[in-house]
Enzyme design. Structure first.
Site, mmCIF file in Angstrom:
data_model
loop_
_atom_site.group_PDB
_atom_site.id
_atom_site.type_symbol
_atom_site.label_atom_id
_atom_site.label_comp_id
_atom_site.label_asym_id
_atom_site.label_seq_id
_atom_site.Cartn_x
_atom_site.Cartn_y
_atom_site.Cartn_z
ATOM 1 N N ARG A 1 -1.210 -10.011 -21.917
ATOM 2 C CA ARG A 1 -2.290 -10.795 -21.288
ATOM 3 C C ARG A 1 -2.541 -10.401 -19.847
ATOM 4 O O ARG A 1 -3.599 -10.665 -19.294
ATOM 5 C CB ARG A 1 -1.954 -12.292 -21.327
ATOM 6 C CG ARG A 1 -1.762 -12.846 -22.703
ATOM 7 C CD ARG A 1 -1.161 -14.237 -22.645
ATOM 8 N NE ARG A 1 0.182 -14.138 -22.042
ATOM 9 C CZ ARG A 1 0.834 -15.158 -21.493
ATOM 10 N NH1 ARG A 1 0.288 -16.351 -21.454
ATOM 11 N NH2 ARG A 1 2.030 -14.984 -20.984
ATOM 12 N N GLU B 1 5.052 -15.304 -8.646
ATOM 13 C CA GLU B 1 5.165 -16.389 -7.681
ATOM 14 C C GLU B 1 5.066 -15.758 -6.299
ATOM 15 O O GLU B 1 5.936 -14.990 -5.904
ATOM 16 C CB GLU B 1 6.519 -17.063 -7.867
ATOM 17 C CG GLU B 1 6.690 -18.344 -7.130
ATOM 18 C CD GLU B 1 8.017 -18.992 -7.503
ATOM 19 O OE1 GLU B 1 9.065 -18.556 -6.968
ATOM 20 O OE2 GLU B 1 8.007 -19.910 -8.338
ATOM 21 N N GLN C 1 -1.695 -22.198 8.095
ATOM 22 C CA GLN C 1 -3.010 -21.592 7.945
ATOM 23 C C GLN C 1 -2.890 -20.365 7.055
ATOM 24 O O GLN C 1 -1.970 -19.566 7.206
ATOM 25 C CB GLN C 1 -3.543 -21.185 9.325
ATOM 26 C CG GLN C 1 -4.925 -20.583 9.323
ATOM 27 C CD GLN C 1 -5.425 -20.326 10.744
ATOM 28 O OE1 GLN C 1 -5.166 -21.083 11.655
ATOM 29 N NE2 GLN C 1 -6.153 -19.234 10.920
ATOM 30 N N ASP C 2 -3.815 -20.228 6.103
ATOM 31 C CA ASP C 2 -3.909 -19.037 5.261
ATOM 32 C C ASP C 2 -5.196 -18.311 5.616
ATOM 33 O O ASP C 2 -6.233 -18.951 5.824
ATOM 34 C CB ASP C 2 -3.961 -19.403 3.774
ATOM 35 C CG ASP C 2 -2.626 -19.909 3.235
ATOM 36 O OD1 ASP C 2 -1.608 -19.823 3.942
ATOM 37 O OD2 ASP C 2 -2.615 -20.403 2.089
ATOM 38 N N HIS D 1 -2.247 -7.038 16.789
ATOM 39 C CA HIS D 1 -2.525 -8.383 17.279
ATOM 40 C C HIS D 1 -1.266 -9.248 17.340
ATOM 41 O O HIS D 1 -0.365 -9.106 16.526
ATOM 42 C CB HIS D 1 -3.525 -9.090 16.356
ATOM 43 C CG HIS D 1 -4.816 -8.379 16.205
ATOM 44 N ND1 HIS D 1 -5.580 -8.475 15.072
ATOM 45 C CD2 HIS D 1 -5.502 -7.558 17.038
ATOM 46 C CE1 HIS D 1 -6.673 -7.752 15.206
ATOM 47 N NE2 HIS D 1 -6.643 -7.175 16.393
ATOM 48 N N LYS E 1 3.830 -14.276 10.361
ATOM 49 C CA LYS E 1 2.839 -13.949 9.335
ATOM 50 C C LYS E 1 3.540 -13.379 8.109
ATOM 51 O O LYS E 1 4.322 -12.435 8.214
ATOM 52 C CB LYS E 1 1.832 -12.918 9.852
ATOM 53 C CG LYS E 1 0.988 -13.408 11.010
ATOM 54 C CD LYS E 1 0.063 -12.313 11.514
ATOM 55 C CE LYS E 1 -0.759 -12.804 12.700
ATOM 56 N NZ LYS E 1 -1.612 -11.728 13.227
ATOM 57 N N HIS F 1 1.069 -7.140 15.088
ATOM 58 C CA HIS F 1 0.834 -6.743 13.702
ATOM 59 C C HIS F 1 -0.510 -6.047 13.585
ATOM 60 O O HIS F 1 -1.483 -6.425 14.242
ATOM 61 C CB HIS F 1 0.843 -7.984 12.800
ATOM 62 C CG HIS F 1 0.439 -7.685 11.402
ATOM 63 N ND1 HIS F 1 -0.829 -7.969 10.930
ATOM 64 C CD2 HIS F 1 1.110 -7.093 10.393
ATOM 65 C CE1 HIS F 1 -0.902 -7.568 9.669
ATOM 66 N NE2 HIS F 1 0.255 -7.042 9.319
ATOM 67 N N GLU G 1 -4.868 -15.288 21.927
ATOM 68 C CA GLU G 1 -5.013 -14.030 21.204
ATOM 69 C C GLU G 1 -4.781 -12.839 22.135
ATOM 70 O O GLU G 1 -5.346 -12.767 23.217
ATOM 71 C CB GLU G 1 -6.417 -13.971 20.604
ATOM 72 C CG GLU G 1 -6.666 -12.793 19.735
ATOM 73 C CD GLU G 1 -8.065 -12.833 19.141
ATOM 74 O OE1 GLU G 1 -8.197 -12.386 18.002
ATOM 75 O OE2 GLU G 1 -9.009 -13.297 19.822
ATOM 76 N N LYS H 1 -12.947 -5.347 20.503
ATOM 77 C CA LYS H 1 -11.730 -5.895 21.112
ATOM 78 C C LYS H 1 -10.546 -4.942 20.906
ATOM 79 O O LYS H 1 -9.792 -4.665 21.840
ATOM 80 C CB LYS H 1 -11.427 -7.265 20.515
ATOM 81 C CG LYS H 1 -10.133 -7.885 20.995
ATOM 82 C CD LYS H 1 -9.814 -9.151 20.236
ATOM 83 C CE LYS H 1 -9.388 -8.746 18.848
ATOM 84 N NZ LYS H 1 -8.908 -9.790 17.993
ATOM 85 N N ASP H 2 -10.394 -4.444 19.689
ATOM 86 C CA ASP H 2 -9.277 -3.538 19.414
ATOM 87 C C ASP H 2 -9.454 -2.199 20.121
ATOM 88 O O ASP H 2 -8.483 -1.594 20.577
ATOM 89 C CB ASP H 2 -9.102 -3.330 17.915
ATOM 90 C CG ASP H 2 -8.551 -4.567 17.217
ATOM 91 O OD1 ASP H 2 -8.046 -5.479 17.910
ATOM 92 O OD2 ASP H 2 -8.639 -4.630 15.977
#
Length: 183
Positions: free
Chosen positions: A23, A28, A46-47, A61, A70, A117, A141, A165-166
């Site tokens: 299937r 998980e 936060q996701d 960042h 994270k 990261h 930030e 910004k980067d």
């Protein structure tokens, strides 16, 4: 779940167990108890989900104050993912580790608070999902230059697609605000 250590204490590669049959598959992707046993405790508040095209580079960042841990993974496609220790006074300050994350290998990377990261997209498109231990704070930030010569990260691309910004991020030695290593 298999937990692999990296050369940076606290940064972990996780390989959740997947169950496959005719299937499809089941995996998980997070379990508070099992992740706490591996040294990853929340709470996660936060996701986030980003979709990026091949050649895009997001990072490096971090937030200071309001550092975010994270737990990152790729849902579609593949990325070259990097964590850099930016904690002043840390024995591993300025060192980095990298891993390929993909939908196929199902790996996750735990990036603790105090680490910058970033990732670049290797596939035509990548859906990148991450759980954070603190909320996004625009005033906290911070960024480090992806191509900082002192870091010498061997990114698998030479002319990435960057945000303004980067593109303007300072080198680590010139960063005006960094987290402090607490031992």
């Amino acid at each position: 779940m298999k937990v692999l250590t990296t050369e940076l204490p606290g940064v972990l590669v996780l390989e959740p167990r997947a169950f496959e049959d005719a299937r499809g598959s089941f995996m998980e992707v997070f379990h508070t108890g099992r992740y706490a046993e591996a040294g990853i405790s929340g709470p996660f508040v936060q996701d986030n989900l980003s979709r990026s095209v091949k050649g895009a580079l997001r990072g490096l960042h971090f937030q200071e104050p309001h550092g975010q841990g994270k737990l990152v993974q790729v849902l579609a496609g593949s990325v070259y993912d990097v964590a850099v220790d930016v904690r002043r006074g840390s024995p591993t300050f300025g060192r980095w580790t990298a891993v390929e994350l993909s939908a196929e290998n199902r790996r996750q990377l735990w990036v603790p608070p105090g680490f910058a990261h970033g990732f670049c997209v290797l596939s035509e498109r990548a859906d990148f999902f991450y759980k954070c231990t603190d909320f996004y704070s625009p005033t906290s930030e911070r960024s480090i230059a992806w191509n900082d010569p002192a870091l010498a990260i061997p990114w698998p691309l030479s002319a990435p697609l960057l945000s303004p910004k980067d593109a303007a991020a300072p080198c680590l030695k010139d960063a005006p605000v960094l987290p402090v290593f607490m031992g």
